[in-house]
Design a protein around this motif. Structure first.
Motif, mmCIF file in Angstrom:
data_model
loop_
_atom_site.group_PDB
_atom_site.id
_atom_site.type_symbol
_atom_site.label_atom_id
_atom_site.label_comp_id
_atom_site.label_asym_id
_atom_site.label_seq_id
_atom_site.Cartn_x
_atom_site.Cartn_y
_atom_site.Cartn_z
ATOM 1 N N GLY A 81 0.706 -1.379 -0.079
ATOM 2 C CA GLY A 81 0.086 0.105 0.219
ATOM 3 C C GLY A 81 0.809 1.216 0.027
ATOM 4 N N ASN A 105 2.515 5.983 3.348
ATOM 5 C CA ASN A 105 1.503 4.617 3.551
ATOM 6 C C ASN A 105 -0.142 5.271 3.829
ATOM 7 O OD1 ASN A 105 -0.126 2.414 3.938
ATOM 8 N ND2 ASN A 105 1.524 1.398 5.012
ATOM 9 N N GLY A 162 -2.889 4.035 3.954
ATOM 10 C CA GLY A 162 -3.471 3.044 4.532
ATOM 11 C C GLY A 162 -3.381 3.257 6.092
ATOM 12 N N ARG A 217 -5.302 7.422 10.245
ATOM 13 C CA ARG A 217 -6.571 7.231 11.180
ATOM 14 C C ARG A 217 -7.499 8.274 10.654
ATOM 15 N NH1 ARG A 217 -6.138 3.943 16.273
ATOM 16 N NH2 ARG A 217 -7.935 5.259 16.517
#
Length: 135
Positions: free
Chosen positions: A64, A81, A83, A86
């Protein structure tokens, strides 16, 4: 309550979206967009001004990771990244509607997107200041 799936009708009991019945009921109550809504949104998106950014085209590597390489091919790169980011809390009124939820999700996404672009642009600018001064 039935919801359309392709050309057939099913109920949340027959084809649940998730294991959460409250979520299934909530999603089932959301108004389905009409073709006119979809086409209007598409026309609006086509007429929107382009987003101006200094970001080069990224590479997508394993896990990712989104990699931005130096445009001068010096070997430097910056990895992100997305992914791992949050999402922040969604602030909704007590009696929120589907439109309130959609606006909150889109607003939070816009904030994360701007922060992502700013982070990458700052990394590229810092690299150019050190490795390619004056360029």
């Amino acid at each position: 309550m039935a919801r359309r799936i392709g050309h057939t009708e099913s109920t949340p009991e027959e084809d649940p979206i998730s294991d959460d019945r409250d979520l299934d009921a909530f999603v089932g109550d959301l108004p389905a967009p009409t073709i006119d809504d979809v086409l209007r949104a598409r026309r609006e998106a086509e007429q929107a001004p382009p987003v101006v950014t200094a970001l080069p085209m990224p590479e997508f590597v394993r896990g990712g990771i989104v990699r931005y390489r130096c445009l001068l091919d010096c070997g430097w790169f910056h990895d992100e990244n997305p992914g791992l980011e949050r999402p922040g809390p969604l602030l909704l009124p007590a009696d929120f509607t589907a439109e309130d939820l959609s606006a909150a999700i889109c607003g939070a996404s816009e904030v994360r997107s701007k922060a992502f672009v700013m982070r990458v642009e700052q990394a590229i600018a810092a690299h150019f200041a050190v490795a390619h001064p004056g360029r």
